[in-house]
Design a protein around this motif. Structure first.
Motif, mmCIF file in Angstrom:
data_model
loop_
_atom_site.group_PDB
_atom_site.id
_atom_site.type_symbol
_atom_site.label_atom_id
_atom_site.label_comp_id
_atom_site.label_asym_id
_atom_site.label_seq_id
_atom_site.Cartn_x
_atom_site.Cartn_y
_atom_site.Cartn_z
ATOM 1 N N LEU A 139 21.741 -0.779 46.569
ATOM 2 C CA LEU A 139 21.764 -1.270 45.191
ATOM 3 C C LEU A 139 22.335 -2.687 45.136
ATOM 4 O O LEU A 139 21.816 -3.538 44.413
ATOM 5 N N TRP A 140 23.378 -2.922 45.918
ATOM 6 C CA TRP A 140 24.001 -4.251 45.944
ATOM 7 C C TRP A 140 22.997 -5.307 46.397
ATOM 8 O O TRP A 140 22.886 -6.366 45.790
ATOM 9 N N SER A 141 22.246 -5.036 47.468
ATOM 10 C CA SER A 141 21.275 -6.016 47.971
ATOM 11 C C SER A 141 20.129 -6.218 46.984
ATOM 12 O O SER A 141 19.625 -7.335 46.824
ATOM 13 N N ALA A 142 19.724 -5.169 46.273
ATOM 14 C CA ALA A 142 18.681 -5.312 45.247
ATOM 15 C C ALA A 142 19.174 -6.212 44.116
ATOM 16 O O ALA A 142 18.414 -7.050 43.600
#
Length: 142
Positions: A2-5
């Motif tokens: 989720l963080w990378s998205a």
């Protein structure tokens, strides 16, 4: 994951975010004050001195004529007399637009305008209202 998205979405929205940052900076000598809002994933320029009132989002930046995104407003459908909704938090509505920008990036503005611009007919506005009402469904049709 989720963080990378989110990082990719923020990067994808940079061209639009720059529009808001430049407009916000232009408003600073006239009283606009920037603040990072982790809740809304955006730089918010409060007390932006132009416009009819309320807020407008460009990527991960929000131009807001008031003092706080905690202020309440009515949904587009409520304002148009289509239904009765409880008042919503303005920041929740604008956060939905931030998410929409993070998906469409530089394509957001042309798609948004083709869908009707700032009006109850626009599925992006109705989705932002739905998200502000329920905490779900910030994407049109979702």
């Amino acid at each position: 994951m989720l963080w990378s998205a989110r990082v990719l979405g923020i990067a994808w929205a940079v061209p639009n975010t720059l529009i808001g940052l430049v407009a916000g900076a232009v408003g600073m000598p006239f009283g606009a004050r920037p603040e990072w809002s982790p809740r809304d994933f955006a730089v918010v320029f409060h007390r932006w001195p132009w416009g009819p009132g309320g807020a407008i989002t460009f990527g991960n930046s929000i131009l807001h004529t008031g003092d706080t995104l905690e202020s309440e407003c009515v949904t587009y459908e409520h304002r148009a007399g289509r239904t009765q909704h409880p008042r919503i938090r303005l920041g929740d509505h604008e956060r939905a637009h931030v998410y929409q920008y993070m998906v469409l990036g530089p394509l957001f503005l042309p798609v948004y305008l083709l869908c009707g611009g700032v009006s109850v007919r626009n599925p992006f506005e109705r989705a932002a209202d739905r998200y502000a009402l329920t905490g779900k469904g910030w994407w049109p049709g979702g």
